[in-house]
Design a protein around this motif. Structure first.
Motif, PDB file in Angstrom:
ATOM      1  N   ALA A  65       0.832  -1.209   0.000  1.00 19.31           N
ATOM      2  CA  ALA A  65       0.000   0.000   0.000  1.00 19.31           C
ATOM      3  C   ALA A  65       0.862   1.253   0.000  1.00 19.31           C
ATOM      4  N   SER A  66       0.191   2.404  -0.127  1.00 16.69           N
ATOM      5  CA  SER A  66       0.885   3.689  -0.199  1.00 16.69           C
ATOM      6  C   SER A  66       1.019   4.377   1.143  1.00 16.69           C
ATOM      7  N   ILE A  67       0.228   3.943   2.124  1.00 17.44           N
ATOM      8  CA  ILE A  67       0.368   4.445   3.489  1.00 17.44           C
ATOM      9  C   ILE A  67       0.393   3.249   4.431  1.00 17.44           C
ATOM     10  N   CYS A  68       0.912   3.478   5.620  1.00 13.79           N
ATOM     11  CA  CYS A  68       0.702   2.557   6.731  1.00 13.79           C
ATOM     12  C   CYS A  68      -0.454   3.135   7.548  1.00 13.79           C
ATOM     13  N   ALA A  69      -1.461   2.309   7.808  1.00 13.87           N
ATOM     14  CA  ALA A  69      -2.656   2.740   8.539  1.00 13.87           C
ATOM     15  C   ALA A  69      -2.795   1.859   9.779  1.00 13.87           C
ATOM     16  N   SER A  70      -2.389   2.385  10.931  1.00 14.36           N
ATOM     17  CA  SER A  70      -2.292   1.595  12.158  1.00 14.36           C
ATOM     18  C   SER A  70      -3.358   2.065  13.144  1.00 14.36           C
ATOM     19  N   VAL A  71      -4.322   1.201  13.411  1.00  7.83           N
ATOM     20  CA  VAL A  71      -5.508   1.572  14.190  1.00  7.83           C
ATOM     21  C   VAL A  71      -5.403   1.046  15.622  1.00  7.83           C
ATOM     22  N   ASN A  72      -5.663   1.935  16.577  1.00  9.95           N
ATOM     23  CA  ASN A  72      -5.769   1.600  17.998  1.00  9.95           C
ATOM     24  C   ASN A  72      -4.503   0.936  18.541  1.00  9.95           C
ATOM     25  N   GLU A  73      -4.528  -0.381  18.783  1.00 11.05           N
ATOM     26  CA  GLU A  73      -3.364  -1.060  19.364  1.00 11.05           C
ATOM     27  C   GLU A  73      -2.264  -1.322  18.343  1.00 11.05           C
ATOM     28  N   GLN A  74      -2.545  -1.043  17.061  1.00  8.27           N
ATOM     29  CA  GLN A  74      -1.505  -1.178  16.040  1.00  8.27           C
ATOM     30  C   GLN A  74      -0.554   0.017  16.147  1.00  8.27           C
ATOM     31  N   ILE A  75       0.730  -0.270  16.151  1.00 12.26           N
ATOM     32  CA  ILE A  75       1.727   0.788  16.359  1.00 12.26           C
ATOM     33  C   ILE A  75       2.207   1.343  15.019  1.00 12.26           C
ATOM     34  N   VAL A  76       2.711   0.456  14.180  1.00 14.46           N
ATOM     35  CA  VAL A  76       3.244   0.849  12.877  1.00 14.46           C
ATOM     36  C   VAL A  76       2.987  -0.255  11.859  1.00 14.46           C
ATOM     37  N   HIS A  77       3.093   0.123  10.592  1.00 13.88           N
ATOM     38  CA  HIS A  77       3.084  -0.805   9.452  1.00 13.88           C
ATOM     39  C   HIS A  77       1.753  -1.509   9.241  1.00 13.88           C
ATOM     40  N   GLY A  78       0.669  -0.904   9.741  1.00 10.92           N
ATOM     41  CA  GLY A  78      -0.644  -1.470   9.481  1.00 10.92           C
ATOM     42  C   GLY A  78      -0.972  -1.418   7.996  1.00 10.92           C
ATOM     43  N   ILE A  79      -1.490  -2.518   7.456  1.00  8.32           N
ATOM     44  CA  ILE A  79      -1.821  -2.604   6.034  1.00  8.32           C
ATOM     45  C   ILE A  79      -3.253  -2.145   5.810  1.00  8.32           C
ATOM     46  N   PRO A  80      -3.486  -1.145   4.973  1.00  6.62           N
ATOM     47  CA  PRO A  80      -4.856  -0.704   4.690  1.00  6.62           C
ATOM     48  C   PRO A  80      -5.695  -1.847   4.136  1.00  6.62           C
ATOM     49  N   SER A  81      -6.995  -1.827   4.490  1.00  9.05           N
ATOM     50  CA  SER A  81      -7.884  -2.909   4.089  1.00  9.05           C
ATOM     51  C   SER A  81      -9.277  -2.376   3.800  1.00  9.05           C
ATOM     52  N   ALA A  85     -13.125  -0.841   8.655  1.00 12.27           N
ATOM     53  CA  ALA A  85     -13.800   0.455   8.736  1.00 12.27           C
ATOM     54  C   ALA A  85     -13.427   1.143  10.041  1.00 12.27           C
ATOM     55  N   LEU A  86     -13.276   2.444   9.970  1.00 15.44           N
ATOM     56  CA  LEU A  86     -12.984   3.228  11.166  1.00 15.44           C
ATOM     57  C   LEU A  86     -14.263   3.452  11.960  1.00 15.44           C
ATOM     58  N   ASN A  87     -14.137   3.379  13.271  1.00 12.65           N
ATOM     59  CA  ASN A  87     -15.280   3.533  14.168  1.00 12.65           C
ATOM     60  C   ASN A  87     -15.104   4.743  15.071  1.00 12.65           C
ATOM     61  N   GLU A  88     -16.221   5.283  15.504  1.00 21.75           N
ATOM     62  CA  GLU A  88     -16.199   6.376  16.481  1.00 21.75           C
ATOM     63  C   GLU A  88     -15.350   5.959  17.680  1.00 21.75           C
ATOM     64  N   GLY A  89     -14.410   6.835  18.052  1.00 17.30           N
ATOM     65  CA  GLY A  89     -13.566   6.552  19.205  1.00 17.30           C
ATOM     66  C   GLY A  89     -12.239   5.904  18.883  1.00 17.30           C
ATOM     67  N   ASP A  90     -12.038   5.515  17.615  1.00 14.78           N
ATOM     68  CA  ASP A  90     -10.742   4.962  17.210  1.00 14.78           C
ATOM     69  C   ASP A  90      -9.696   6.064  17.139  1.00 14.78           C
ATOM     70  N   ILE A  91      -8.434   5.655  17.208  1.00 13.41           N
ATOM     71  CA  ILE A  91      -7.339   6.511  16.774  1.00 13.41           C
ATOM     72  C   ILE A  91      -6.579   5.738  15.692  1.00 13.41           C
ATOM     73  N   ILE A  92      -6.026   6.468  14.738  1.00 11.89           N
ATOM     74  CA  ILE A  92      -5.289   5.847  13.650  1.00 11.89           C
ATOM     75  C   ILE A  92      -4.024   6.636  13.372  1.00 11.89           C
ATOM     76  N   SER A  93      -2.912   5.927  13.295  1.00 12.60           N
ATOM     77  CA  SER A  93      -1.647   6.543  12.896  1.00 12.60           C
ATOM     78  C   SER A  93      -1.448   6.294  11.414  1.00 12.60           C
ATOM     79  N   VAL A  94      -1.272   7.367  10.663  1.00  7.71           N
ATOM     80  CA  VAL A  94      -1.082   7.286   9.217  1.00  7.71           C
ATOM     81  C   VAL A  94       0.337   7.733   8.900  1.00  7.71           C
ATOM     82  N   ASP A  95       1.108   6.822   8.346  1.00 12.15           N
ATOM     83  CA  ASP A  95       2.494   7.085   7.958  1.00 12.15           C
ATOM     84  C   ASP A  95       2.531   7.146   6.438  1.00 12.15           C
ATOM     85  N   CYS A  96       3.191   8.179   5.898  1.00 13.09           N
ATOM     86  CA  CYS A  96       3.132   8.425   4.460  1.00 13.09           C
ATOM     87  C   CYS A  96       4.495   8.873   3.951  1.00 13.09           C
TER      88      CYS A  96
END
Length: 261
Positions: A65-81, A85-96
């Protein structure tokens, strides 16, 4: 050897860095409940390519993918999917990252999805503050771990102020950047000052602390079976902030942020 850039080459990196900043700004606008991490990735890739650049991450050691999308307990290198889906109350780290004319820019932000908890907002703020403290410690003639120590000290102070011992991720850290995305030196996010290579005008570094909200023994990580996604071992949430910074005679120059940031 740590790559030294000419002023013109740093200007070229600045152009790449501003594409990254514009891409993250666009992603921030659609990072809302109901959007998928694939939606964010598609927008990021289109924004980068529309600017005449190439995504740094796509195909990097096979990353899909073109970004790393790491949601909640994911720290880095999350693969977009498409199924995440993002939910109310989530946090997401986007590395680009983006490559323009052979030069790289690299930056990461942690975004709040809708209304999030005060603890998560504090975690993100602490991580961002640690990044800016590291940036402020960049000085020609200084040492690499002056930055590390500044990041660590700011994270610890934020923890004291917030009443939680944030976990510091030690396996991952900052790095040199330029004609390649990851170059020497590796930049730890903690350590004693006055050690490591001498900082020189013309160097460029990606400064990127990652903190967890686990407290106590927080900071342990697990890599998932996909071979990329890194999560907190205790399930606590994580935040990640990053900027690409050039060392100049006048101090640090943040290449992935507008001048008024």
């Amino acid at each position: 050897m740590i790559e030294l850039k000419t002023p013109g080459e740093l200007q070229a990196m600045r152009a790449a860095g501003l594409i990254v900043w514009r891409t993250l700004t666009a992603v921030r606008e659609i990072a809302k409940p109901g959007a998928t991490t694939a939606d964010l990735d598609e927008l990021a890739e289109q924004t980068i390519r529309d600017a005449g650049a190439v995504p740094s991450f796509k195909g990097y050691h096979g990353f899909p993918a073109s970004i790393c999308a790491s949601v909640n307990e994911q720290i880095v290198h999350g693969i977009p999917s498409k199924t995440q889906a993002l939910n109310e109350g989530d946090i997401i780290s986007v590395d680009c990252g983006a490559i323009l004319d052979g030069w790289h820019g690299d930056s990461a932000v942690t975004l709040a999805i809708g209304e999030v908890s005060k603890a998560d907002l504090a975690l993100s703020a602490a991580t961002e503050a640690a990044m800016w403290a590291g940036i402020a410690a960049v000085s020609s003639g200084g040492r690499l771990t002056d930055i590390s120590h500044a990041v660590q000290t700011a994270a610890e102070k934020a923890g004291q102020d917030d009443g939680i011992e944030y976990g510091m991720i030690v396996e991952y850290g900052g790095h040199g950047i330029g004609r390649q995305m990851h170059m020497d030196p590796f930049l730890p996010n903690l350590g004693k000052p006055g050690k490591g290579p001498r900082l020189k005008t013309g160097m460029a570094l990606a400064i990127e602390p990652m903190l967890t909200g686990g407290g106590g023994g927080g900071g342990e990580t697990v890599e998932l079976d996909d071979g990329w996604t890194v999560v907190t071992a205790d399930g606590s949430r994580a935040a990640h902030w990053e900027h690409t910074v050039a060392i100049t005679d006048d101090g640090p120059w943040v290449l992935t942020a507008p001048e008024d940031a």
